[in-house]
Write a protein that holds these residues in place. Structure first.
Motif, mmCIF file in Angstrom:
data_model
loop_
_atom_site.group_PDB
_atom_site.id
_atom_site.type_symbol
_atom_site.label_atom_id
_atom_site.label_comp_id
_atom_site.label_asym_id
_atom_site.label_seq_id
_atom_site.Cartn_x
_atom_site.Cartn_y
_atom_site.Cartn_z
ATOM 1 N N ALA A 89 -0.097 -1.840 -12.143
ATOM 2 C CA ALA A 89 0.041 -0.904 -11.020
ATOM 3 C C ALA A 89 1.395 -1.093 -10.340
ATOM 4 O O ALA A 89 2.042 -0.122 -9.928
ATOM 5 C CB ALA A 89 -1.092 -1.119 -10.021
ATOM 6 N N TYR A 90 1.840 -2.327 -10.257
ATOM 7 C CA TYR A 90 3.147 -2.653 -9.667
ATOM 8 C C TYR A 90 4.258 -1.964 -10.451
ATOM 9 O O TYR A 90 5.165 -1.341 -9.875
ATOM 10 C CB TYR A 90 3.309 -4.173 -9.687
ATOM 11 N N SER B 212 -0.152 5.222 -0.053
ATOM 12 C CA SER B 212 -1.267 6.167 -0.008
ATOM 13 C C SER B 212 -2.572 5.423 -0.273
ATOM 14 O O SER B 212 -2.913 4.492 0.446
ATOM 15 C CB SER B 212 -1.041 7.303 -1.013
ATOM 16 N N LEU B 213 -3.274 5.746 -1.363
ATOM 17 C CA LEU B 213 -4.543 5.082 -1.667
ATOM 18 C C LEU B 213 -4.383 3.957 -2.682
ATOM 19 O O LEU B 213 -5.369 3.322 -3.066
ATOM 20 C CB LEU B 213 -5.555 6.105 -2.193
ATOM 21 N N VAL B 214 -3.153 3.692 -3.102
ATOM 22 C CA VAL B 214 -2.885 2.621 -4.068
ATOM 23 C C VAL B 214 -2.585 1.334 -3.312
ATOM 24 O O VAL B 214 -1.689 1.286 -2.474
ATOM 25 C CB VAL B 214 -1.693 2.982 -4.979
ATOM 26 N N THR B 215 -3.326 0.286 -3.613
ATOM 27 C CA THR B 215 -3.138 -1.013 -2.958
ATOM 28 C C THR B 215 -2.908 -2.077 -4.028
ATOM 29 O O THR B 215 -3.736 -2.245 -4.928
ATOM 30 C CB THR B 215 -4.363 -1.386 -2.099
ATOM 31 N N ILE B 216 -1.791 -2.790 -3.922
ATOM 32 C CA ILE B 216 -1.420 -3.783 -4.923
ATOM 33 C C ILE B 216 -1.263 -5.150 -4.259
ATOM 34 O O ILE B 216 -0.483 -5.290 -3.311
ATOM 35 C CB ILE B 216 -0.080 -3.406 -5.597
ATOM 36 N N MET C 95 4.289 1.897 -9.886
ATOM 37 C CA MET C 95 4.842 2.281 -8.585
ATOM 38 C C MET C 95 6.346 2.042 -8.533
ATOM 39 O O MET C 95 7.089 2.814 -7.917
ATOM 40 C CB MET C 95 4.141 1.500 -7.469
ATOM 41 N N LYS D 199 0.835 -1.198 0.000
ATOM 42 C CA LYS D 199 0.000 0.000 0.000
ATOM 43 C C LYS D 199 0.867 1.244 0.000
ATOM 44 O O LYS D 199 1.775 1.400 0.812
ATOM 45 C CB LYS D 199 -0.913 0.010 1.231
#
Length: 297
Positions: free
Chosen positions: A125-126, A14-18, A129, A12
């Protein structure tokens, strides 16, 4: 054999969860290990679990975890009790702070793990980031094997690497080592310059893959020889080098490097006085001039 994940959960920021999986980055299977044998019959020794109060061996099913809260008094903690501990770090690696990736003191690093995306949907998303974290390291926590670890996450090639970190309270300060208190803080400029020149002569592109575990290779050769019934002959042990004079040793190190040779223990061990004595005495300048005049006349 495919690697197995040690932990599954979420990364996680911030608001991004992977959704991610954690894999050990190191392999201990390559290290030679030994078993304990009874010397008389070469039978492997068994480690039996013994209860001194009941005076009998107990099975694993009869063993529970206990915490000694007073001398001789225990409280039993079962798996159900441990499962009730619900911290964020049991399922989420929340990176709460970022800093430059060179700010982590290597003294704090414990073990290395790879973070991999759980599936193809998480991979995009990974990757985003990972690119956003270039040159940075994220600090968070993760609970693995019944313990919460402080962790550092940073980009590595096409992925992310997670390092478990020691807490500050676990690190011994340098002033706790008595011998280091006697080390002088400053050296002469001449000593420092010569040492820097020697070190600079060995600089080059770093490739740790070129360094092999020679101790393990030696153990393997001995084991193979004994299996084949061959005699094992130990190599001759060289005497450690004797440092007679630091500055002279540094100068000779530079001389050997410039001649295309690395310094050897034998050369370092050679007394400085012997090298000086081996040189022929120089003739006085005045004597040389007088000899030339007589020849000319």
């Amino acid at each position: 054999m495919a690697a197995r994940p040690t932990w599954k959960g979420f990364l996680k920021v911030s608001l991004v969860t992977i959704p991610v999986r954690v894999y050990p980055a190191t392999e201990s299977a390559a290290t030679i290990s030994f078993n304990q044998l009874h010397d008389e019959c070469q039978t492997r020794i068994q480690q039996k679990k013994w209860c001194p109060h009941c005076e009998r061996e107990v099975t694993s099913a009869e063993i529970v975890k206990g915490y000694e809260f007073e001398k001789g008094r225990w409280v039993v903690v079962g798996d159900d009790d441990i499962a009730k501990v619900k911290t964020e770090s049991t399922k989420i690696i929340n990176l709460a702070q970022f800093a430059a990736d060179d700010e982590i003191d290597p003294m704090y690093v414990d073990k290395a793990y790879y973070l991999a995306p759980e599936n193809a949907m998480a991979a995009d998303a990974y990757a985003v980031m990972r690119e956003g974290m270039k040159g940075k390291v994220g600090i968070g926590k993760v609970a693995i094997h019944g313990r919460e670890y402080l962790v550092a996450v940073k980009p590595h090639k096409q992925g992310l690497v997670m390092y478990t970190l020691h807490h500050a309270a676990e690190i011994r300060t340098i002033d706790q080592i008595d011998e280091l208190r006697e080390v002088r803080g400053k050296v002469s400029p001449a000593e420092a310059k010569l040492a820097e020149q020697v070190i600079a002569s060995y600089e080059g592109a770093l490739d740790l893959a070129t360094y092999k575990d020679e101790y393990q290779d030696g153990l393997r050769r001995i084991i193979d020889a004994k299996v084949a019934g061959e005699e094992v002959v130990a190599p001759k042990e060289e005497a450690p080098p004797k440092v007679i004079d630091l500055m002279e040793a540094l100068r000779r190190s530079l001389d050997q490097v410039s001649a295309g040779r690395k310094p050897t223990a034998k050369a370092e061990a050679e007394p400085v006085a012997a090298k000086t004595a081996a040189k022929p005495a120089a003739k006085p300048v005045a004597a040389k001039s007088a000899a030339k005049k007589r020849k000319a006349s």
